[in-house]
Scaffold this motif. Sequence first.
Motif, PDB file in Angstrom:
ATOM      1  N   THR A 293      42.905  20.127  51.882  1.00 17.85           N
ATOM      2  CA  THR A 293      42.534  19.456  53.131  1.00 17.85           C
ATOM      3  C   THR A 293      41.021  19.333  53.245  1.00 17.85           C
ATOM      4  O   THR A 293      40.489  18.261  53.543  1.00 17.85           O
ATOM      5  CB  THR A 293      43.096  20.224  54.343  1.00 17.85           C
ATOM      6  OG1 THR A 293      44.506  20.349  54.192  1.00 17.85           O
ATOM      7  CG2 THR A 293      42.770  19.512  55.640  1.00 17.85           C
ATOM      8  N   LEU A 294      40.324  20.424  52.987  1.00 23.63           N
ATOM      9  CA  LEU A 294      38.865  20.408  53.054  1.00 23.63           C
ATOM     10  C   LEU A 294      38.289  19.496  51.978  1.00 23.63           C
ATOM     11  O   LEU A 294      37.403  18.683  52.244  1.00 23.63           O
ATOM     12  CB  LEU A 294      38.315  21.829  52.904  1.00 23.63           C
ATOM     13  CG  LEU A 294      36.805  21.984  52.973  1.00 23.63           C
ATOM     14  CD1 LEU A 294      36.266  21.454  54.298  1.00 23.63           C
ATOM     15  CD2 LEU A 294      36.426  23.443  52.791  1.00 23.63           C
ATOM     16  N   ARG A 295      38.814  19.599  50.771  1.00 29.77           N
ATOM     17  CA  ARG A 295      38.332  18.774  49.659  1.00 29.77           C
ATOM     18  C   ARG A 295      38.486  17.287  49.981  1.00 29.77           C
ATOM     19  O   ARG A 295      37.577  16.491  49.767  1.00 29.77           O
ATOM     20  CB  ARG A 295      39.095  19.143  48.385  1.00 29.77           C
ATOM     21  CG  ARG A 295      38.508  18.539  47.140  1.00 29.77           C
ATOM     22  CD  ARG A 295      39.223  19.003  45.875  1.00 29.77           C
ATOM     23  NE  ARG A 295      40.587  18.501  45.838  1.00 29.77           N
ATOM     24  CZ  ARG A 295      41.667  19.259  45.727  1.00 29.77           C
ATOM     25  NH1 ARG A 295      41.572  20.565  45.651  1.00 29.77           N
ATOM     26  NH2 ARG A 295      42.869  18.714  45.689  1.00 29.77           N
ATOM     27  N   ASN A 296      39.618  16.902  50.539  1.00 28.18           N
ATOM     28  CA  ASN A 296      39.850  15.494  50.874  1.00 28.18           C
ATOM     29  C   ASN A 296      38.962  15.018  52.020  1.00 28.18           C
ATOM     30  O   ASN A 296      38.612  13.848  52.091  1.00 28.18           O
ATOM     31  CB  ASN A 296      41.319  15.263  51.219  1.00 28.18           C
ATOM     32  CG  ASN A 296      42.212  15.393  50.004  1.00 28.18           C
ATOM     33  OD1 ASN A 296      41.757  15.255  48.868  1.00 28.18           O
ATOM     34  ND2 ASN A 296      43.480  15.684  50.229  1.00 28.18           N
TER      35      ASN A 296
ATOM     36  N   ALA B 195      32.668  27.920  45.514  1.00 31.33           N
ATOM     37  CA  ALA B 195      33.080  26.571  45.096  1.00 31.33           C
ATOM     38  C   ALA B 195      34.566  26.519  44.768  1.00 31.33           C
ATOM     39  O   ALA B 195      35.257  25.565  45.140  1.00 31.33           O
ATOM     40  CB  ALA B 195      32.253  26.106  43.902  1.00 31.33           C
ATOM     41  N   SER B 196      35.074  27.536  44.081  1.00 33.71           N
ATOM     42  CA  SER B 196      36.501  27.509  43.737  1.00 33.71           C
ATOM     43  C   SER B 196      37.366  27.647  44.984  1.00 33.71           C
ATOM     44  O   SER B 196      38.449  27.063  45.056  1.00 33.71           O
ATOM     45  CB  SER B 196      36.838  28.598  42.714  1.00 33.71           C
ATOM     46  OG  SER B 196      36.588  29.869  43.240  1.00 33.71           O
ATOM     47  N   ASN B 197      36.891  28.385  45.988  1.00 28.57           N
ATOM     48  CA  ASN B 197      37.644  28.485  47.244  1.00 28.57           C
ATOM     49  C   ASN B 197      37.710  27.135  47.945  1.00 28.57           C
ATOM     50  O   ASN B 197      38.740  26.770  48.512  1.00 28.57           O
ATOM     51  CB  ASN B 197      37.018  29.521  48.177  1.00 28.57           C
ATOM     52  CG  ASN B 197      37.230  30.927  47.691  1.00 28.57           C
ATOM     53  OD1 ASN B 197      38.118  31.193  46.884  1.00 28.57           O
ATOM     54  ND2 ASN B 197      36.405  31.840  48.163  1.00 28.57           N
ATOM     55  N   ILE B 198      36.631  26.392  47.911  1.00 32.03           N
ATOM     56  CA  ILE B 198      36.623  25.064  48.528  1.00 32.03           C
ATOM     57  C   ILE B 198      37.497  24.108  47.721  1.00 32.03           C
ATOM     58  O   ILE B 198      38.276  23.343  48.273  1.00 32.03           O
ATOM     59  CB  ILE B 198      35.183  24.528  48.653  1.00 32.03           C
ATOM     60  CG1 ILE B 198      34.473  25.299  49.753  1.00 32.03           C
ATOM     61  CG2 ILE B 198      35.168  23.032  48.933  1.00 32.03           C
ATOM     62  CD1 ILE B 198      33.059  24.905  49.973  1.00 32.03           C
TER      63      ILE B 198
ATOM     64  N   ILE C  95      28.373  23.311  51.204  1.00 28.79           N
ATOM     65  CA  ILE C  95      27.372  23.757  50.231  1.00 28.79           C
ATOM     66  C   ILE C  95      27.454  25.279  50.141  1.00 28.79           C
ATOM     67  O   ILE C  95      27.516  25.975  51.150  1.00 28.79           O
ATOM     68  CB  ILE C  95      25.952  23.328  50.653  1.00 28.79           C
ATOM     69  CG1 ILE C  95      25.828  21.808  50.625  1.00 28.79           C
ATOM     70  CG2 ILE C  95      24.902  23.953  49.741  1.00 28.79           C
ATOM     71  CD1 ILE C  95      24.522  21.312  51.202  1.00 28.79           C
ATOM     72  N   ASP C  96      27.452  25.783  48.940  1.00 23.32           N
ATOM     73  CA  ASP C  96      27.483  27.221  48.713  1.00 23.32           C
ATOM     74  C   ASP C  96      26.386  27.889  49.539  1.00 23.32           C
ATOM     75  O   ASP C  96      25.239  27.444  49.515  1.00 23.32           O
ATOM     76  CB  ASP C  96      27.259  27.482  47.217  1.00 23.32           C
ATOM     77  CG  ASP C  96      27.402  28.933  46.825  1.00 23.32           C
ATOM     78  OD1 ASP C  96      27.016  29.814  47.608  1.00 23.32           O
ATOM     79  OD2 ASP C  96      27.886  29.176  45.710  1.00 23.32           O
TER      80      ASP C  96
END
Length: 151
Positions: free
Chosen positions: A143-146, A135-138, A94-95
Amino acid sequence: MNIPVASSRNGLEVAIIGMAGRFPGAKSTEEFWQNLRDGIESVTTFSDEDLIASGVDSAVLQDPNYVKAGAFLEEAEFFDAFFFGFNPREAEVIDPQQRVFLECSWEALENAGYNSQTYEGLIGVYAGVGMNSYASNIWTNETLRNSIGSY
């Protein structure tokens, strides 16, 4: 000077009865006001040595447009995910601005003396936030997104 007093209400009245905020050098609106009143500078200036030690390229430091200062929120990393209904993994992505927003919203209700669980009227929260790249960095970290999955 006579100030006119409204003799009737139209149903559009607003009362600010609770307030909360986080600011560089101040964890509350009261502390922020004290800093303003006392002329306390809450922007940190960094030496070239500090910046190089933190990974800033020494060539960047020669740029006259590079600002060697920053303003930071204290304890922004402390977020009670469980209290707000998030699991630790969700809270991690979460931001940080949203996490602070949730905390300040709750603090504003407390400051106003209201219990959101028992109050039957309408409660409004007004807030402001700036654009950032969290958000764009995430999103670009596959790997983190998945590991998060879809919502």
